[in-house]
Structures are given as structure tokens and as C-alpha cells.
Design an enzyme around this catalytic site. Structure first.
Site, PDB file in Angstrom:
ATOM      1  N   CYS A  95      31.577   2.599 -43.024  1.00 16.71           N
ATOM      2  CA  CYS A  95      32.526   2.141 -41.994  1.00 16.71           C
ATOM      3  C   CYS A  95      33.950   2.009 -42.533  1.00 16.71           C
ATOM      4  O   CYS A  95      34.594   3.024 -42.763  1.00 16.71           O
ATOM      5  CB  CYS A  95      32.002   0.853 -41.391  1.00 16.71           C
ATOM      6  SG  CYS A  95      32.661   0.560 -39.752  1.00 16.71           S
ATOM      7  N   ARG A 129      35.163  -1.141 -28.716  1.00 17.58           N
ATOM      8  CA  ARG A 129      34.438  -1.398 -29.973  1.00 17.58           C
ATOM      9  C   ARG A 129      33.014  -0.878 -29.796  1.00 17.58           C
ATOM     10  O   ARG A 129      32.323  -1.256 -28.845  1.00 17.58           O
ATOM     11  CB  ARG A 129      34.439  -2.903 -30.283  1.00 17.58           C
ATOM     12  CG  ARG A 129      33.952  -3.205 -31.665  1.00 17.58           C
ATOM     13  CD  ARG A 129      34.491  -4.511 -32.252  1.00 17.58           C
ATOM     14  NE  ARG A 129      34.277  -4.455 -33.704  1.00 17.58           N
ATOM     15  CZ  ARG A 129      35.133  -3.910 -34.564  1.00 17.58           C
ATOM     16  NH1 ARG A 129      36.265  -3.437 -34.142  1.00 17.58           N
ATOM     17  NH2 ARG A 129      34.862  -3.843 -35.860  1.00 17.58           N
ATOM     18  N   HIS A 195      25.713   0.509 -40.566  1.00 17.89           N
ATOM     19  CA  HIS A 195      25.448  -0.738 -41.294  1.00 17.89           C
ATOM     20  C   HIS A 195      23.960  -1.048 -41.141  1.00 17.89           C
ATOM     21  O   HIS A 195      23.186  -0.244 -40.640  1.00 17.89           O
ATOM     22  CB  HIS A 195      26.235  -1.902 -40.652  1.00 17.89           C
ATOM     23  CG  HIS A 195      27.701  -1.815 -40.803  1.00 17.89           C
ATOM     24  ND1 HIS A 195      28.350  -2.037 -41.996  1.00 17.89           N
ATOM     25  CD2 HIS A 195      28.655  -1.535 -39.898  1.00 17.89           C
ATOM     26  CE1 HIS A 195      29.657  -1.913 -41.807  1.00 17.89           C
ATOM     27  NE2 HIS A 195      29.867  -1.612 -40.551  1.00 17.89           N
TER      28      HIS A 195
HETATM   29  N1  GLN Z   1      38.035  -2.192 -39.191  1.00 22.23           N
HETATM   30  C1  GLN Z   1      37.355  -0.921 -38.980  1.00 22.23           C
HETATM   31  C2  GLN Z   1      37.003  -0.660 -37.508  1.00 22.23           C
HETATM   32  O1  GLN Z   1      36.933  -1.589 -36.734  1.00 22.23           O
HETATM   33  C3  GLN Z   1      36.079  -0.877 -39.804  1.00 22.23           C
HETATM   34  C4  GLN Z   1      35.033  -1.866 -39.319  1.00 22.23           C
HETATM   35  C5  GLN Z   1      33.818  -1.920 -40.234  1.00 22.23           C
HETATM   36  O2  GLN Z   1      33.883  -1.734 -41.435  1.00 22.23           O
HETATM   37  N2  GLN Z   1      32.627  -2.223 -39.641  1.00 22.23           N
HETATM   38  O3  GLN Z   1      36.780   0.479 -37.152  1.00 22.23           O
END
Ligand code: GLN
Length: 244
Positions: A95, A129, A195
Site C-alpha cells: 500500500c 476510499r 493488507h
Molecule cells: N495513504 C495511502 C492511501 O490512502 C496509503 C494507505 C495505506 O498504506 N493503507 O492510499
């Protein structure tokens, strides 16, 4: 006990590890230990020295503000990390860490964050998101191989040039929710939005990384002794094809 050794550097664990991505390190540690392979693990944070000769680099995920500090520090080691990449070191970025393996990450309301550009990719913050389970098909780990995990990102990543997707989305959003790609691969550098953490539910990918790292270090092909992954694949199947 074999005489095989590997060195792993965990990049910025104090900054990029808010999704329990350290679980990936535990899996590599145990799967080497169970096979008698000595895995040296070094943590690298801002202010530490990074030397050459690493076989596996790992960088986890994090929020935009942690990525700002890591992006700045990473620029000091861009040449060294690129040389290691050219020398077939294995990289796994999750990520936020994945995003910084590309050319840049453009957050919503901040300056563009420069990456180390070992992946021909860039990321821009999206308006949605993406949060939920992911199932993806990977075509270089045997027939009908899948990867599963949990995504939580607003970044939209786009690949180009020789950098290919790591997998093809079956369920979930992956790189950008549009082109059905998940993650990226260039040489032995891999990035993914998965993740979970990622490797505990995908032991076949963990072994693939170990094999690539051994091949890089010893310039030879290794067939790893199979392990009993009943539990790991029960965890894999508990997410497989599970929608959001
Ligand atoms: N900040 C980045 C995003 O929101 C990565 C998030 C993360 O590592 N889960 O895309």
C-alpha cells in the site's frame, strides 16, 4: 539445518506499519526457520545507515503524513535501492510503501511525494476510499492460483512500461478500481494493496519470494521443502471470493 542465509531489511517500521504489516516479516522469518534457512532481519528507520547486500526489502503501509517523512528520507537511498533492484533483490511494498516504490504519490492536499521509481507507476489520491476484501488471480504461482487480502486506500495507482500487474482482480478494487489490476511487478520488485497482513494468508507467495531471494544470493535455483500449509490455506479460503 542448511548453510543457506538471507538478509532482509525492513524499511521504516516506525513509520509504515499501521496495518499490522509486520506480520509479513514474521511469515518470512518462520518459513525460513522451518527450513533451516538463516534469515537476518535488520530494521531501518530515519537516521540509520543502509548498506548494500540485502536480499529482501520490505516496506509496509501507512497514512499520508507518515509517507511524507519516508518519501523525503527515501530520496537519499534512491540510487542504492535502484542498484539493489537491478541486482535482483526482492522487494515487497504494501500500500503506502508500494506507492513510494513508484515514481510519485500525489496526496489530496499536500505536495507530491517522490518515490524511488523502481516500479514504473504513479499514484494519485482518489475521492473514494477503497476498503474491503480482495480476491485476485495470479498467473505465475501455478494453476488457478489466487491472492487474498484486505484493502484500505484512497490512492489510485496506474502502471506503465515494463511494470506489469502482480495479479488480476476478481473481487475488490486493487490498483485503481477501474482496470482490474492489483499490485505491480518489475523484475523481483512487487507492490500490492493487500493488507491482512498479506503473506500469512498467501504462503505460496511467501515461498516464491524466498526462492527468488535464494536465487539472487546464490545464483542457483532452489526447490523449497514443502510445508504443511493447511491452516494458512484455511485462512486463505476464509477470504476467498468473499465480497465486501
Ligand atoms: N495513504 C495511502 C492511501 O490512502 C496509503 C494507505 C495505506 O498504506 N493503507 O492510499
Amino acid at each position: 539445518m542448511t548453510n543457506l542465509k538471507l538478509k532482509l531489511v525492513h524499511l521504516y517500521p516506525l513509520f509504515l506499519n499501521i496495518y499490522g504489516d509486520i506480520g509479513n516479516i514474521r511469515v518470512l522469518q518462520k518459513r525460513c526457520e522451518w527450513r533451516g534457512i538463516e534469515l537476518e532481519i535488520q530494521q531501518f528507520n530515519i537516521g540509520d545507515n543502509l548498506d548494500i547486500g540485502t536480499d529482501i526489502f520490505f516496506i509496509g503501509g501507512g497514512q499520508d503524513r507518515q509517507q511524507v517523512e519516508v518519501s523525503e528520507d527515501l530520496q537519499k537511498y534512491k540510487t542504492l535501492l535502484t542498484d539493489e533492484y537491478e541486482n535482483n533483490a526482492v522487494f515487497l511494498g504494501i500500500c503506502g510503501g508500494y506507492q513510494l516504490m513508484g515514481e510519485y504519490y500525489q496526496p489530496h492536499d499536500a505536495e507530491r511525494l517522490e518515490g524511488i521509481n523502481i516500479l514504473d507507476a504513479h499514484t494519485v489520491a482518489g475521492s473514494t476510499r477503497f476498503i474491503g476484501n480482495v480476491t485476485a488471480k495470479i498467473d505465475y504461482l501455478g494453476e488457478n492460483s489466487t491472492l487474498v487480502g484486505f484493502e484500505n486506500h484512497s490512492g489510485l495507482t496506474y502502471l506503465r512500461g515494463d511494470t506489469k500487474p502482480m495479479a488480476e482482480i476478481i473481487i475488490g478494487n486493487g490498483n485503481n478500481g477501474a482496470d482490474k489490476t492489483e499490485g505491480a511487478r518489475s523484475k523481483n520488485a512487487f507492490g500490492t494493496y493487500l493488507h491482512g497482513s498479506f503473506l500469512p494468508k498467501n504462503p505460496h507467495f511467501a515461498d516464491y519470494m524466498i526462492k527468488l531471494a535464494l536465487q539472487k544470493r546464490y545464483n542457483d535455483e532452489f526447490n523449497l521443502e514443502p510445508l504443511d500449509d493447511t491452516l494458512e490455506f484455511k485462512a486463505h479460503e476464509s477470504v476467498l471470493n468473499k465480497a465486501y
